[in-house]
Design a protein around this motif. Structure first.
Motif, PDB file in Angstrom:
ATOM      1  N   PRO A 124       0.806  -1.227   0.000  1.00 36.43           N
ATOM      2  CA  PRO A 124       0.000   0.000   0.000  1.00 36.43           C
ATOM      3  C   PRO A 124       0.843   1.283   0.000  1.00 36.43           C
ATOM      4  N   THR A 125       2.089   1.189   0.458  1.00 38.22           N
ATOM      5  CA  THR A 125       2.934   2.382   0.541  1.00 38.22           C
ATOM      6  C   THR A 125       4.022   2.433  -0.520  1.00 38.22           C
ATOM      7  N   GLY A 126       4.045   1.499  -1.452  1.00 37.44           N
ATOM      8  CA  GLY A 126       5.081   1.499  -2.489  1.00 37.44           C
ATOM      9  C   GLY A 126       5.501   0.082  -2.836  1.00 37.44           C
ATOM     10  N   TRP A 127       6.784  -0.118  -3.041  1.00 33.47           N
ATOM     11  CA  TRP A 127       7.331  -1.420  -3.424  1.00 33.47           C
ATOM     12  C   TRP A 127       8.310  -1.903  -2.376  1.00 33.47           C
ATOM     13  N   ARG A 128       8.415  -3.226  -2.241  1.00 35.07           N
ATOM     14  CA  ARG A 128       9.404  -3.814  -1.334  1.00 35.07           C
ATOM     15  C   ARG A 128       9.997  -5.040  -2.011  1.00 35.07           C
ATOM     16  N   ALA A 129      11.155  -5.447  -1.542  1.00 34.94           N
ATOM     17  CA  ALA A 129      11.811  -6.637  -2.088  1.00 34.94           C
ATOM     18  C   ALA A 129      11.810  -7.736  -1.040  1.00 34.94           C
ATOM     19  N   VAL A 130      11.558  -8.958  -1.492  1.00 32.47           N
ATOM     20  CA  VAL A 130      11.677 -10.149  -0.664  1.00 32.47           C
ATOM     21  C   VAL A 130      12.906 -10.886  -1.184  1.00 32.47           C
ATOM     22  N   TRP A 131      13.843 -11.181  -0.287  1.00 33.95           N
ATOM     23  CA  TRP A 131      15.133 -11.735  -0.687  1.00 33.95           C
ATOM     24  C   TRP A 131      15.170 -13.245  -0.508  1.00 33.95           C
ATOM     25  N   ALA A 132      15.769 -13.923  -1.468  1.00 30.56           N
ATOM     26  CA  ALA A 132      15.876 -15.384  -1.444  1.00 30.56           C
ATOM     27  C   ALA A 132      16.625 -15.859  -0.206  1.00 30.56           C
TER      28      ALA A 132
END
Length: 130
Positions: A100-108
């Motif tokens: 809801p506030t932008g983008w995020r990364a999920v790391w392997a």
């Protein structure tokens, strides 16, 4: 880049997505791709280990929601998620998610966890039995 096509196809099918032709609305050359008017997420990429100049960094940030930079350097792009070579060295592969506030990364690396075969700790004494 073509070298990443298999992984991108695999991850997109896993999430039920269809990959678009990445050239739509993008200005690309051997060093970078600029987001331009591409559909969301608008992603810019810097493909070399060389640090971009201030003008090159500003062009990468312009209109981008996500900026991926192979170089291990800090780039400030207000309002965009910036992923650098340092992030990839620490986290491995990343998957980008809208929030809801932008983008995020999920790391392997975070997802697979720390196992004896995924990391090598030089500080650990040999034969410590763990």
């Amino acid at each position: 880049p073509e070298a990443q096509a298999f992984a991108a196809d695999l991850w997109s099918r896993r999430r039920g997505l269809t990959l678009a032709d990445g050239s739509e609305g993008r200005d690309c050359n051997r060093q970078r791709c600029l987001a331009g008017g591409s559909p969301s997420p608008r992603i810019s990429g810097w493909w070399t280990a060389r640090v971009p100049s201030a003008a090159q960094a500003a062009a990468l940030c312009d209109g981008a929601e996500v900026v991926v930079i192979k170089a291990k350097t800090a780039v400030n792009c207000p309002g965009a998620l910036v992923l650098t070579g340092e992030d990839f060295a620490r986290g491995g592969a990343g998957e980008v998610w809208r929030t809801p506030t932008g983008w995020r990364a999920v790391w392997a690396q975070d997802e697979r966890g720390r196992r004896p075969w995924t990391t090598f700790d030089l500080a650990a004494p040999s034969g410590s039995g763990g």
